[in-house]
Design a protein around this motif. Structure first.
Motif, PDB file in Angstrom:
ATOM      1  N   ASP A 366      80.425  12.920 -15.100  1.00 10.63           N
ATOM      2  CA  ASP A 366      81.521  12.877 -16.069  1.00 10.63           C
ATOM      3  C   ASP A 366      82.523  14.023 -15.855  1.00 10.63           C
ATOM      4  N   THR A 391      79.674  33.855 -15.014  1.00  3.58           N
ATOM      5  CA  THR A 391      79.274  32.705 -15.813  1.00  3.58           C
ATOM      6  C   THR A 391      80.127  31.463 -15.487  1.00  3.58           C
ATOM      7  N   GLY A 392      79.449  30.333 -15.368  1.00  5.39           N
ATOM      8  CA  GLY A 392      80.152  29.079 -15.077  1.00  5.39           C
ATOM      9  C   GLY A 392      80.412  28.835 -13.602  1.00  5.39           C
ATOM     10  N   GLY A 394      78.281  27.996 -11.308  1.00  3.31           N
ATOM     11  CA  GLY A 394      77.491  26.891 -10.743  1.00  3.31           C
ATOM     12  C   GLY A 394      76.053  27.236 -10.398  1.00  3.31           C
ATOM     13  N   LYS A 395      75.543  28.356 -10.910  1.00  2.00           N
ATOM     14  CA  LYS A 395      74.176  28.767 -10.552  1.00  2.00           C
ATOM     15  C   LYS A 395      73.130  27.770 -11.071  1.00  2.00           C
ATOM     16  N   THR A 396      73.220  27.457 -12.361  1.00  2.00           N
ATOM     17  CA  THR A 396      72.252  26.527 -12.943  1.00  2.00           C
ATOM     18  C   THR A 396      72.362  25.157 -12.279  1.00  2.00           C
ATOM     19  N   SER A 397      73.604  24.726 -12.048  1.00  2.00           N
ATOM     20  CA  SER A 397      73.790  23.425 -11.387  1.00  2.00           C
ATOM     21  C   SER A 397      73.102  23.432 -10.029  1.00  2.00           C
ATOM     22  N   GLN A 437      67.203  28.121 -18.542  1.00  2.78           N
ATOM     23  CA  GLN A 437      68.026  29.099 -19.228  1.00  2.78           C
ATOM     24  C   GLN A 437      67.903  28.976 -20.753  1.00  2.78           C
TER      25      GLN A 437
HETATM   26  P1  GTP Z   1      75.928  30.704 -16.641  1.00  7.31           P
HETATM   27  O1  GTP Z   1      74.611  30.103 -16.937  1.00  7.31           O
HETATM   28  O2  GTP Z   1      76.791  30.819 -17.839  1.00  7.31           O
HETATM   29  O3  GTP Z   1      75.847  31.997 -15.925  1.00  7.31           O
HETATM   30  O4  GTP Z   1      76.735  29.672 -15.696  1.00  7.31           O
HETATM   31  P2  GTP Z   1      76.201  28.865 -14.441  1.00  7.31           P
HETATM   32  O5  GTP Z   1      76.630  29.574 -13.226  1.00  7.31           O
HETATM   33  O6  GTP Z   1      74.780  28.571 -14.576  1.00  7.31           O
HETATM   34  O7  GTP Z   1      77.088  27.553 -14.541  1.00  7.31           O
HETATM   35  P3  GTP Z   1      76.608  26.038 -14.578  1.00  7.31           P
HETATM   36  O8  GTP Z   1      76.018  25.668 -13.275  1.00  7.31           O
HETATM   37  O9  GTP Z   1      75.825  25.786 -15.774  1.00  7.31           O
HETATM   38  O10 GTP Z   1      78.012  25.297 -14.720  1.00  7.31           O
HETATM   39  C1  GTP Z   1      78.940  25.217 -13.688  1.00  7.31           C
HETATM   40  C2  GTP Z   1      80.091  24.341 -14.121  1.00  7.31           C
HETATM   41  O11 GTP Z   1      79.637  23.043 -14.365  1.00  7.31           O
HETATM   42  C3  GTP Z   1      80.756  24.809 -15.393  1.00  7.31           C
HETATM   43  O12 GTP Z   1      82.151  24.714 -15.200  1.00  7.31           O
HETATM   44  C4  GTP Z   1      80.328  23.845 -16.451  1.00  7.31           C
HETATM   45  O13 GTP Z   1      81.363  23.587 -17.347  1.00  7.31           O
HETATM   46  C5  GTP Z   1      80.023  22.591 -15.645  1.00  7.31           C
HETATM   47  N1  GTP Z   1      78.891  21.846 -16.235  1.00  7.31           N
HETATM   48  C6  GTP Z   1      77.643  22.321 -16.522  1.00  7.31           C
HETATM   49  N2  GTP Z   1      76.856  21.349 -17.007  1.00  7.31           N
HETATM   50  C7  GTP Z   1      77.601  20.216 -17.042  1.00  7.31           C
HETATM   51  C8  GTP Z   1      77.346  18.860 -17.434  1.00  7.31           C
HETATM   52  O14 GTP Z   1      76.248  18.488 -17.861  1.00  7.31           O
HETATM   53  N3  GTP Z   1      78.382  17.973 -17.315  1.00  7.31           N
HETATM   54  C9  GTP Z   1      79.601  18.351 -16.847  1.00  7.31           C
HETATM   55  N4  GTP Z   1      80.561  17.443 -16.748  1.00  7.31           N
HETATM   56  N5  GTP Z   1      79.875  19.608 -16.462  1.00  7.31           N
HETATM   57  C10 GTP Z   1      78.902  20.540 -16.553  1.00  7.31           C
END
Ligand code: GTP
Ligand code: MG
Length: 596
Positions: A366, A391-392, A394-397, A437
Motif C-alpha cells: 500500500d 528513524t524511518g 527501513g531497519k524494521t522493514s 520493536q
Molecule cells: P524506527 O523503528 O523508527 O527506527 O524506523 P525503522 O528504520 O525501523 O523504519 P521502518 O522499517 O519501520 O519503516 C520504514 C518506512 O516504511 C517508513 O517510511 C514507514 O513509514 C514505512 N512503513 C513501515 N511500515 C509500513 C507498513 O506497514 N505499510 C506501509 N505502507 N509503510 C510502512
C-alpha cells in the motif's frame, strides 16, 4: 443470488458453502428435514379424521345408526388421532434436537476453521482487517449462520411442506374452492419480494455498524491508557454513544421495515377464512361440499395463512444471514499471499545461520515509495551484525524480510544459501528468534511468556534464559516469581522489563538467527552491558542481527551497517567506520561527547 459485498475471488454460492461444510452431518441434517416435512404433513391428519367423524357420526342421515352399529370405527378414528398426535410430538422433539446439534457442530467447526485461517494470514491481512471487525465475524456473524441452519431453513421447509400438503389435500376435497383460495398467493409473493429489496441493504448496513461499534470498543479498551493520559474519557464515551445510537437506530429501522409490509400480508392472510366462509358456504348450500369437508377446510385454513405470515420473518433472517455469511466467507476463502511453495525444500531442522541479502529492494503493497533499495550484505554463521540508522530509514522493514513477513519486490534474501521463498515457512521461522520493536506479551505467567516458543522448556532453562536477558533479578523480586501473571501487553511491567522478557522469549527457542529490533532501548546502560556480555556467551551457535541506536550496543559487532533512506551508506567494523568520518562517526562523537 447477488454477492455484491464479496470480492470477486470469493464469489461462492452461500447455500453451496453451507452444504459443503455440512459434510459429515449431511445425512443427519436431511433426516431432520424429512422429520420436519413428515411432522407438517401429519398436521393434516387431525382435520382429516375430524371430517370423517363429522361426516359419519354427526352430519349424516344415518348418524344414529352408525353410532349404534359402527362404534368400533368411532374408536378407531379417535385412537388414530391420539396416536398420530403422540408420534408427531416425538418427531418434533427429534427434529428439534437434530437441528440444534447439527448447527452447533457447524458453528464449532467453522469457528475453528476461521481461527486457523486468521492465524495463518500474513502481515498484509492484519493491516487490512481491524481486530473488532474480525471479532464480529468470529462471533455475531457466525451465530447468524448458525441461526440459518437451525431455524431459517427449518422454518422454510416447514412452511413449504405445510402449505403444499394442505393445498394438495384441499384440491382432493374440492379443486374449485382450493383454486379460489390459491389466487391470493401471487400477491403475497410480490409483497415479499418488495420487502426483500427494501430490507436487504439495511441488514448489510446494520452489520457494518455493529462491526464499527465493536472495533471502537476494542480499540478503546486496549488503548485505555492513552485515553486516560489525554483525559479523553468524555470524548470517547460520547463517540461510542453516537455509534451506539446509530446502531440502535439502524436496528430499529431494519426491524420496523416489516411493519410497512405487514398490513398487506395480514390482509391477504385474513382474506382466506373470509373467502372460505363465503365460497364454502355457497358450495354447502349447493350440496357440492359436505359439512365435514367444510370443517376440514376451516380447520386447516391456518395452515395456508400462517406460512404467509412467517414469510416476513424468514426473509428478514435470510437477509441477516446473507450479510453475515458474506463476511465469513471473505475470511473463509482468503488465502495468505505468503505461503509454502509446493516444491519447498526440506532442510535440516537446525540452520547454520548464514544470512545474505542480494540486491534486495522492497516496497509495501500500500506504499508509494520503495522502502529499501539495492541492499546487499552477508552475515556468516555466529557473526553479529548491528544495524543503525535514523528513524524511518527501513531497519524494521529489512529484518522483517528474513522470516518472510513480507515478500521482497526485487533481489533475494538467502538463509544458509537458500532463497527464503523456497523454504518451508514453519521451518524458517522456527530458526529465527525475534524480539520485535513493539513488545507484546500474553496474559499469562512470566514463565509461560518466556517458554512461549517451546512449551516443554524445563523451569531451570526458563531461569537460564531470563538470566541471559538480565531479567532474573527483577523476576525474583516479583510476588510470585516466574508464576506471576502479567496482564495483556505486559501491564504491571516497566518498558525495560517487558523488553527483557521478550528477549528471553526469543532466546528460549535457541534460534540459529537471533534478531533484536531495538530490544534494549529501554534498559539502562549497566543492564545493557550485562545483556551484551551474555549474548556473547550463549550456549548454542547463533547469528545475531541487532538493531540499536546506542554505540555501546553496536561497537563490538563484527559488522555495523548504516542505513539511510533505504540504502546502505556505511558498512564495516567500529574502527573502520570511525575512520570513515561519516554518519557513524558523527553518532560516536555525539554519544561519547568527544571528538574521536
Ligand atoms: P524506527 O523503528 O523508527 O527506527 O524506523 P525503522 O528504520 O525501523 O523504519 P521502518 O522499517 O519501520 O519503516 C520504514 C518506512 O516504511 C517508513 O517510511 C514507514 O513509514 C514505512 N512503513 C513501515 N511500515 C509500513 C507498513 O506497514 N505499510 C506501509 N505502507 N509503510 C510502512
Ligand atoms: Mg523500527
Amino acid at each position: 443470488m447477488e454477492n455484491n459485498s464479496l470480492p470477486s475471488s470469493t464469489r461462492h454460492s452461500r447455500v453451496k458453502w453451507v452444504w459443503t461444510n455440512l459434510k459429515g452431518r449431511r445425512a443427519f441434517y436431511c433426516l431432520g428435514i424429512m422429520g420436519s416435512i413428515t411432522f407438517n404433513v401429519m398436521q393434516l391428519t387431525i382435520p382429516f379424521f375430524v371430517a370423517k367423524l363429522i361426516d359419519t357420526f354427526i352430519d349424516n342421515e344415518n348418524a344414529a345408526y352408525n353410532l349404534e352399529h359402527n362404534r368400533q370405527l368411532f374408536y378407531i378414528y379417535l385412537a388414530a388421532m391420539v396416536g398420530l398426535t403422540l408420534i408427531r410430538t416425538v418427531i418434533v422433539y427429534g427434529t428439534g434436537m437434530i437441528f440444534e446439534s447439527v448447527s452447533q457442530w457447524f458453528l464449532y467447526k467453522i469457528r475453528n476453521f476461521l481461527y486457523d485461517k486468521v492465524q495463518r494470514q500474513d502481515m498484509n491481512f492484519y493491516s487490512t482487517f481491524r481486530t473488532g471487525d474480525l471479532m464480529t465475524r468470529m462471533t455475531g456473524d457466525l451465530d447468524a449462520v448458525r441461526h440459518m441452519i437451525a431455524w431459517v431453513i427449518k422454518t422454510i421447509i416447514e412452511s413449504v411442506a405445510l402449505y403444499t400438503a394442505t393445498m394438495v389435500y384441499f384440491f382432493f376435497m374440492d379443486w374449485l374452492l382450493a383454486s379460489i383460495l390459491l389466487v391470493i398467493s401471487p400477491l403475497i409473493f410480490i409483497v415479499i419480494l418488495q420487502f426483500r429489496k427494501d430490507v436487504g441493504p439495511k441488514h448489510a448496513l446494520l452489520r457494518e455498524k455493529l462491526s464499527g461499534l465493536n472495533t471502537d470498543a476494542q480499540e478503546n479498551i486496549s488503548g485505555n491508557r492513552v485515553v486516560k493520559a489525554f483525559a479523553r474519557e468524555k470524548y470517547e464515551i460520547e463517540k461510542f454513544d453516537k455509534g451506539n445510537s446509530e446502531y440502535s437506530e439502524t436496528n430499529q429501522t431494519t426491524a420496523l421495515t416489516w411493519l410497512k409490509y405487514y398490513p398487506a400480508i395480514e390482509t391477504f392472510a385474513n382474506l382466506m377464512p373470509i373467502i372460505l366462509l363465503v365460497v364454502g358456504g355457497i358450495f354447502i348450500i349447493d350440496g357440492r361440499l359436505s359439512t365435514g369437508q367444510f370443517a376440514a377446510f376451516s380447520g386447516l385454513i391456518w395452515a395456508i395463512a400462517n406460512p404467509m405470515r412467517s414469510l416476513g420473518s424468514i426473509m428478514n433472517e435470510f437477509q441477516r444471514f446473507k450479510a453475515a455469511s458474506a463476511k465469513i466467507m471473505e475470511i473463509y476463502y482468503s488465502e495468505p499471499k505468503i505461503k509454502d511453495d509446493p516444491k519447498a525444500l526440506d532442510l535440516p531442522d537446525r540452520f547454520k545461520g548464514r544470512v545474505e541479502f542480494k540486491n534486495v529492494s522492497f516496497k509495501y503493497e500500500d506504499g508509494k515509495l520503495p522502502v529499501l533499495e539495492n541492499i546487499s550484505f552477508t552475515v556468516e554463521p555466529g557473526e553479529t551484525l548491528a544495524i543503525m540508522g535514523e528513524t524511518g530509514c527501513g531497519k524494521t522493514s529489512l529484518i522483517h524480510l528474513i522470516p518472510r513477513f513480507y515478500e521482497v519486490t526485487g533481489g533475494q534474501v538467502l538463509v544458509d544459501g537458500h532463497d527464503v521463498r523456497q523454504m518451508k515457512l514453519h521451518q524458517l521461522r522456527k530458526n529465527i528468534g525475534l524480539a520485535t520493536q513493539d513488545v507484546l506479551l500474553y496474559s499469562d505467567t512470566i514463565d509461560g511468556n518466556i517458554a512461549y516458543g517451546d512449551e516443554h522448556l524445563p523451569k531451570n532453562e526458563v531461569v537460564k534464559f531470563a538470566r541471559y536477558s538480565a531479567a532474573s533479578d527483577f523476576i525474583a523480586k516479583m510476588p510470585e516469581g516466574y508464576d506471576t501473571i502479567i496482564g495483556e501487553r505486559g501491564v504491571g511491567l516497566s518498558g525495560g522489563q517487558k523488553q527483557r522478557i521478550s528477549l528471553a522469549r526469543a532466546l528460549a527457542i535457541r534460534p540459529s538467527i537471533l534478531i533484536l529490533d531495538d530490544t534494549t532501548s529501554a534498559v539502562d546502560m549497566e543492564t545493557e552491558k550485562e545483556i551484551q556480555e551474555s549474548l556473547k556467551h550463549l550456549d548454542f551457535p547463533c547469528t545475531k542481527i541487532i538493531i540499536a541506536q546506542r554505540i555501546s550496543t553496536t561497537k563490538n559487532a563484527d559488522k555495523i551497517m548504516v542505513l539511510q533512506n533505504g540504502h546502505i551508506t556505511e558498512m564495516g567494523t567500529h574502527e573502520e567506520l570511525v575512520k570513515k568520518r561519516g554518519y557513524y562517526w558523527s553518532l560516536v562523537s555525539l554519544q561519547t561527547g568527544e571528538e574521536v
